[in-house]
Design a protein around this motif. Structure first.
Motif, PDB file in Angstrom:
ATOM      1  N   ALA A  66     -25.896  29.252 -19.492  1.00 28.73           N
ATOM      2  CA  ALA A  66     -24.516  29.733 -19.373  1.00 28.73           C
ATOM      3  C   ALA A  66     -23.871  29.883 -20.751  1.00 28.73           C
ATOM      4  N   THR A  67     -24.109  28.925 -21.632  1.00 30.36           N
ATOM      5  CA  THR A  67     -23.531  29.008 -22.974  1.00 30.36           C
ATOM      6  C   THR A  67     -24.088  30.196 -23.744  1.00 30.36           C
ATOM      7  N   LEU A  68     -25.398  30.406 -23.669  1.00 31.57           N
ATOM      8  CA  LEU A  68     -25.998  31.542 -24.374  1.00 31.57           C
ATOM      9  C   LEU A  68     -25.572  32.872 -23.767  1.00 31.57           C
ATOM     10  N   ALA A  69     -25.366  32.901 -22.451  1.00 37.09           N
ATOM     11  CA  ALA A  69     -24.903  34.139 -21.821  1.00 37.09           C
ATOM     12  C   ALA A  69     -23.499  34.497 -22.292  1.00 37.09           C
ATOM     13  N   ARG A  70     -22.689  33.479 -22.536  1.00 40.67           N
ATOM     14  CA  ARG A  70     -21.325  33.716 -23.019  1.00 40.67           C
ATOM     15  C   ARG A  70     -21.298  34.025 -24.507  1.00 40.67           C
ATOM     16  N   ASN A  71     -22.156  33.340 -25.264  1.00 47.93           N
ATOM     17  CA  ASN A  71     -22.143  33.471 -26.728  1.00 47.93           C
ATOM     18  C   ASN A  71     -23.572  33.321 -27.233  1.00 47.93           C
ATOM     19  N   HIS A  72     -24.224  34.438 -27.438  1.00 46.08           N
ATOM     20  CA  HIS A  72     -25.627  34.438 -27.858  1.00 46.08           C
ATOM     21  C   HIS A  72     -25.829  33.735 -29.202  1.00 46.08           C
ATOM     22  N   ASN A  73     -24.794  33.704 -30.034  1.00 46.95           N
ATOM     23  CA  ASN A  73     -24.928  33.122 -31.368  1.00 46.95           C
ATOM     24  C   ASN A  73     -24.689  31.620 -31.412  1.00 46.95           C
ATOM     25  N   ALA A  74     -24.277  31.026 -30.297  1.00 41.52           N
ATOM     26  CA  ALA A  74     -24.016  29.592 -30.285  1.00 41.52           C
ATOM     27  C   ALA A  74     -25.308  28.812 -30.503  1.00 41.52           C
ATOM     28  N   LEU A  75     -25.223  27.751 -31.296  1.00 39.94           N
ATOM     29  CA  LEU A  75     -26.318  26.807 -31.408  1.00 39.94           C
ATOM     30  C   LEU A  75     -26.136  25.766 -30.308  1.00 39.94           C
ATOM     31  N   LEU A  76     -27.213  25.390 -29.647  1.00 40.79           N
ATOM     32  CA  LEU A  76     -27.149  24.429 -28.551  1.00 40.79           C
ATOM     33  C   LEU A  76     -27.641  23.070 -29.047  1.00 40.79           C
ATOM     34  N   GLU A  77     -26.728  22.131 -29.219  1.00 37.44           N
ATOM     35  CA  GLU A  77     -27.123  20.779 -29.595  1.00 37.44           C
ATOM     36  C   GLU A  77     -27.537  20.048 -28.329  1.00 37.44           C
ATOM     37  N   ILE A  78     -28.787  19.559 -28.294  1.00 36.91           N
ATOM     38  CA  ILE A  78     -29.302  18.854 -27.126  1.00 36.91           C
ATOM     39  C   ILE A  78     -29.979  17.561 -27.576  1.00 36.91           C
ATOM     40  N   ASP A  79     -30.056  16.596 -26.660  1.00 32.97           N
ATOM     41  CA  ASP A  79     -30.519  15.256 -26.992  1.00 32.97           C
ATOM     42  C   ASP A  79     -31.904  15.007 -26.417  1.00 32.97           C
ATOM     43  N   VAL A  80     -32.800  14.448 -27.236  1.00 33.67           N
ATOM     44  CA  VAL A  80     -34.202  14.285 -26.846  1.00 33.67           C
ATOM     45  C   VAL A  80     -34.537  12.806 -26.688  1.00 33.67           C
ATOM     46  N   GLN A  81     -35.034  12.452 -25.501  1.00 29.80           N
ATOM     47  CA  GLN A  81     -35.524  11.109 -25.198  1.00 29.80           C
ATOM     48  C   GLN A  81     -36.996  11.196 -24.816  1.00 29.80           C
ATOM     49  N   ALA A  82     -37.641  10.043 -24.676  1.00 29.52           N
ATOM     50  CA  ALA A  82     -39.043   9.985 -24.243  1.00 29.52           C
ATOM     51  C   ALA A  82     -39.160   9.102 -23.014  1.00 29.52           C
ATOM     52  N   SER A  83     -39.920   9.573 -22.035  1.00 30.80           N
ATOM     53  CA  SER A  83     -40.130   8.812 -20.805  1.00 30.80           C
ATOM     54  C   SER A  83     -41.117   7.669 -21.044  1.00 30.80           C
ATOM     55  N   ALA A  84     -41.291   6.832 -20.030  1.00 27.13           N
ATOM     56  CA  ALA A  84     -42.221   5.705 -20.146  1.00 27.13           C
ATOM     57  C   ALA A  84     -43.644   6.173 -20.399  1.00 27.13           C
ATOM     58  N   ASP A  85     -43.971   7.377 -19.921  1.00 26.91           N
ATOM     59  CA  ASP A  85     -45.321   7.903 -20.137  1.00 26.91           C
ATOM     60  C   ASP A  85     -45.372   8.967 -21.231  1.00 26.91           C
ATOM     61  N   GLY A  86     -44.349   8.988 -22.092  1.00 22.64           N
ATOM     62  CA  GLY A  86     -44.419   9.790 -23.307  1.00 22.64           C
ATOM     63  C   GLY A  86     -44.000  11.233 -23.205  1.00 22.64           C
ATOM     64  N   VAL A  87     -43.380  11.639 -22.095  1.00 24.38           N
ATOM     65  CA  VAL A  87     -42.911  13.018 -21.968  1.00 24.38           C
ATOM     66  C   VAL A  87     -41.507  13.121 -22.564  1.00 24.38           C
ATOM     67  N   LEU A  88     -41.283  14.138 -23.387  1.00 24.93           N
ATOM     68  CA  LEU A  88     -39.977  14.354 -24.002  1.00 24.93           C
ATOM     69  C   LEU A  88     -39.070  15.096 -23.038  1.00 24.93           C
ATOM     70  N   PHE A  89     -37.833  14.604 -22.891  1.00 26.34           N
ATOM     71  CA  PHE A  89     -36.886  15.200 -21.950  1.00 26.34           C
ATOM     72  C   PHE A  89     -35.480  15.132 -22.536  1.00 26.34           C
ATOM     73  N   LEU A  90     -34.524  15.787 -21.885  1.00 25.92           N
ATOM     74  CA  LEU A  90     -33.162  15.844 -22.400  1.00 25.92           C
ATOM     75  C   LEU A  90     -32.255  14.854 -21.676  1.00 25.92           C
ATOM     76  N   LEU A  91     -31.589  14.025 -22.442  1.00 19.56           N
ATOM     77  CA  LEU A  91     -30.573  13.103 -21.926  1.00 19.56           C
ATOM     78  C   LEU A  91     -29.888  12.480 -23.126  1.00 19.56           C
ATOM     79  N   HIS A  92     -28.584  12.313 -23.046  1.00 16.77           N
ATOM     80  CA  HIS A  92     -27.874  11.726 -24.176  1.00 16.77           C
ATOM     81  C   HIS A  92     -27.916  10.210 -24.159  1.00 16.77           C
ATOM     82  N   ASP A  93     -27.549   9.608 -23.038  1.00 13.98           N
ATOM     83  CA  ASP A  93     -27.417   8.162 -22.970  1.00 13.98           C
ATOM     84  C   ASP A  93     -28.777   7.482 -22.807  1.00 13.98           C
ATOM     85  N   ASP A  94     -28.845   6.214 -23.236  1.00 11.36           N
ATOM     86  CA  ASP A  94     -30.051   5.432 -22.976  1.00 11.36           C
ATOM     87  C   ASP A  94     -30.202   5.131 -21.481  1.00 11.36           C
ATOM     88  N   ARG A  95     -29.078   5.062 -20.795  1.00  7.90           N
ATOM     89  CA  ARG A  95     -29.090   4.754 -19.372  1.00  7.90           C
ATOM     90  C   ARG A  95     -28.808   6.012 -18.542  1.00  7.90           C
TER      91      ARG A  95
END
Length: 298
Positions: A66-95
């Motif tokens: 949705a953000t890119l559709a509105r503004n193609h030039n926007a940079l998307l800041e996203i947060d990277v965590q790792a699951s118990a089995d090592g897969v990288l996923f997006l979430l900001h909080d530890d919980r």
């Protein structure tokens, strides 16, 4: 006969010359775009946590799209965590409690468990968006020609993130965010072609990073969220380094809210005039209106 041969020779020579510049190699497009923004005095927004809104949770694929559709030039800041089995996923909080339908520490769950969890928007409403993997987020950014800023959370291996970027072929779509010089230099050693955001409070701090091995054209200077420093912005730009500044933060206290309270966004336009190249914000729609679209193309 001589004229015919001469004409043929000239035509052959012209055919061998091209006025079209060769396409940049992988990893070169993004630095060139930032150079253009700096040289032309233009700024773009950094959409904090991808730019959430009612019905659009932070760090969700639907929100990114949705953000890119509105503004193609926007940079998307996203947060990277790792699951118990090592897969990288997006979430900001530890919980999981605030942003999903579950609770407890996110890192204690496997990816098979995490991928089934629906996300809540910032008002607490449950949506049909699910926790995405980093791989899916990179694929979406590439498919829409977008750029993501990866805020790598504590305990996540930078090397694993770089490997994921390589596997996706996303070098022209990624900026790695770092907060410590040691981390910035570790990323630079592992991936000298990637763009790196590093904390810089003075030109000498940027020069130390460059002297230690971070390429000048890959360095983005994060200058904080408190008080704009036009002299610092000017010095960085003169040194060939793009300044970043954040107006985000705690609701009611952040510059986003204070500057937009009167309905006048002139302070954001002033940041652009002073040389800031990326304004990181929680109020993307209002801020991008104040900045206007850049002429530089990726």
């Amino acid at each position: 006969m001589h004229r015919v041969l001469t004409t043929a020779i000239i035509a052959a020579l012209l055919a061998g010359c091209s006025t079209t510049a060769p396409a940049p190699a992988r990893g070169e497009r993004l630095p060139l775009w930032f150079d253009c923004l700096r040289e032309r005095g233009e700024a773009v927004i950094g959409a904090h946590r991808a730019g959430p809104a009612p019905g659009l949770p932070e760090n969700a694929l639907t929100t990114m799209a949705a953000t890119l559709a509105r503004n193609h030039n926007a940079l998307l800041e996203i947060d990277v965590q790792a699951s118990a089995d090592g897969v990288l996923f997006l979430l900001h909080d530890d919980r999981l409690d605030r942003t999903t339908e579950a609770s407890g520490p996110a890192a204690a769950r496997t990816w098979a468990e995490l991928r089934q969890l629906r996300l809540r928007d910032n008002g607490g409403a449950l949506t049909e968006a699910y926790i995405p993997s980093l791989a899916d987020a990179l694929a979406l950014a590439m498919s829409q020609g977008g750029v993501v800023q990866l805020d790598i959370k504590r305990g996540v291996d930078f090397g694993a993130v770089v490997a994921a970027v390589r596997a996706a072929g996303a070098e022209d779509h990624v900026i790695i965010i770092t907060y410590r010089d040691d981390d910035a230099l570790a990323v630079a050693r592992a991936a000298p072609d990637l763009m790196i955001s590093a904390s810089v409070n003075a030109p000498v701090a940027a020069e130390r990073l460059i002297a230690a091995g971070l390429r000048r054209d890959r360095l983005l200077a994060w200058t904080g969220t408190r008080t704009p420093d036009p002299a610092l912005f000017a010095a960085l730009r003169a040194a060939g380094i793009e300044p970043l500044f954040g107006t985000l933060g705690r609701a009611g206290e952040r510059l986003d809210d204070r500057w937009l309270e009167d309905g006048d966004a002139r302070e954001f336009a002033a940041l652009e005039r002073d040389g800031v190249v990326v304004v990181a914000t929680d109020r993307g729609t209002a801020v991008e209106t104040a900045l206007g679209p850049p002429s530089c193309r990726r």
